[in-house]
Design a protein around this motif. Sequence first.
Motif, short mmCIF file in Angstrom:
data_model
loop_
_atom_site.label_atom_id
_atom_site.label_comp_id
_atom_site.label_asym_id
_atom_site.label_seq_id
_atom_site.Cartn_x
_atom_site.Cartn_y
_atom_site.Cartn_z
N UNK A 174 0.88 -1.51 0.23
CA UNK A 174 0.48 -0.02 -0.10
C UNK A 174 0.81 0.51 0.10
N UNK A 175 1.84 1.06 0.66
CA UNK A 175 2.87 2.74 0.62
C UNK A 175 3.43 2.69 -0.50
N UNK A 176 4.14 1.47 -0.68
CA UNK A 176 4.66 1.75 -2.39
C UNK A 176 4.09 1.92 -3.52
N UNK A 177 2.44 1.64 -3.29
CA UNK A 177 1.33 2.24 -4.42
C UNK A 177 1.34 3.67 -4.41
N UNK B 92 -6.48 10.81 -2.05
CA UNK B 92 -6.87 9.88 -0.71
C UNK B 92 -5.40 9.07 -0.40
N UNK B 93 -4.62 8.79 -1.28
CA UNK B 93 -3.07 8.09 -1.09
C UNK B 93 -2.23 8.61 -0.27
N UNK B 94 -2.50 10.27 -0.21
CA UNK B 94 -1.61 11.09 0.81
C UNK B 94 -2.29 10.62 1.99
N UNK C 10 -8.72 16.07 -12.90
CA UNK C 10 -9.70 15.96 -11.78
C UNK C 10 -10.09 14.32 -11.01
N UNK C 11 -9.92 13.57 -11.18
CA UNK C 11 -9.71 12.12 -10.78
C UNK C 11 -8.50 11.95 -10.20
N UNK C 12 -6.93 11.94 -11.19
CA UNK C 12 -6.32 12.18 -10.25
C UNK C 12 -5.79 13.04 -9.11
N UNK D 141 1.91 7.07 -6.93
CA UNK D 141 1.08 7.25 -7.58
C UNK D 141 1.20 9.13 -6.49
N UNK D 142 1.09 9.24 -5.64
CA UNK D 142 1.24 10.59 -5.41
C UNK D 142 2.94 11.26 -5.94
N UNK D 143 3.98 10.21 -5.86
CA UNK D 143 4.86 10.63 -6.71
C UNK D 143 4.26 11.58 -8.49
#
Length: 446
Positions: A234-237, A270-272, A262-264, A241-243
Amino acid sequence: MKMDFSVGFYSNDSDKETLATRNTLLTEQVDAVRQEKDKLLLFLKSQLAGYLGVKVAYWIQGSFKNHTVIRPVRSSDEFDVDVGLYIFADAEGQGVNASDAKSLLNKALQAYCESHSTAKLEDSKPNCERISFPDNFHIDLPLYYIDEQIGKCRLATENNGWIDSDPKALQSWFDNQIKHLSDTEKARLRRVIKAIKTWVSLKDIKLPSIAISTFIARNYVGYASEEDAIWELSNSLTNHIVTGGKVLSPINGDDLISAKDEEIYELKSACSQLQSVLKAVSLSESIIVSHQLWSIEFEHILPPLNSLKVQAGSENLPAITTPPQISVKTSSGGPEQIINTVTVYRGDKLSFRVHNKSDYSAGSEVIWMVRNTDKDAALKNDLGHNQRFDITELVTENCEYRGKHFMECTILNAGQIVGVSSVAVNIYQQQRPVRNPPKKRYGPVR
């Protein structure tokens, strides 16, 4: 040292409540899907072969094929089954238009629905047709042609004609990617995929199942525990995405997320949030606190706190916390009581409040988390929900499903967990009997 929370994610005891059991469909639900699917596909193969004069076959694809389908996280949601229909002919070479081929499939589905009242044909999708059923699931039916002589497989679309698409190739890549793993590790890898899919569904963000599966297959390395696997992947994914990282198809290099701006933005947000929770989990030395932290992300799909065999006030609860005393009142009358277990009937209502609110600082909030268990709730895909209130407020819930369920109470102050407790709710199957039923009237003796 972090307290291992793997007990909340998976157990070899299939009767034990875990994330893995709660995000998995019941055998009865899977059997119902198979019965409907088999009837439908038998009909469609015959109809399409008759329309086109060629061999027609099908292939289960997607999550059902990969054993990563999840239970809907809300009772109003549906789960989907993807079944590819294949025309064995060079459709383009024979002048078969993609839109016309989709129309023939739609026509066959209309005929099926006319003779099967429980099936409902939905509006056409750009790349497939959809038929829904009353037990909270639908079947998506993409249509392909396959030219066996040259190994070409193309998908019929409404707006872009025939396009390159080969789900079998992607499944073969996935299977080959994980073939070096033991059966135990393969099963854990699939549970991690299901866990992340559950999180995505709860947060209502766009991160396609195919992207999750591809990323996990590429990055899975083997882990010491279930929690380690979910935490690390989860942390890796989410960091990827955040980066700004993309998840590219191993078959054609396409972006498997393929989301709008907007979806990104919503996905990265949510990832953050998940990353901040993962950081807090890594510092946790309490199973109860770990349960509450993971519950921020997995909500009611996590098992009840009581199933972890720990109690508020035990060595697993930090000394700085004060367990809330929960007072309960039933709609059937009687006094409001501070209790840990209550027994009611279906149709009753229960009201809950924090009795010892003066033990907490002003401005404290309460997260009330309903965690339903037992088969009645599971068959309806209604495993619970949560609400956040001021500590002074009363919360009322309906008693709908027989069995044993739980109302959990988490006190927060300035974002910190300062109290945790729960009430077990036993619900009888029948509705509450009438207190003073009308006396039977007897007619005159004849």
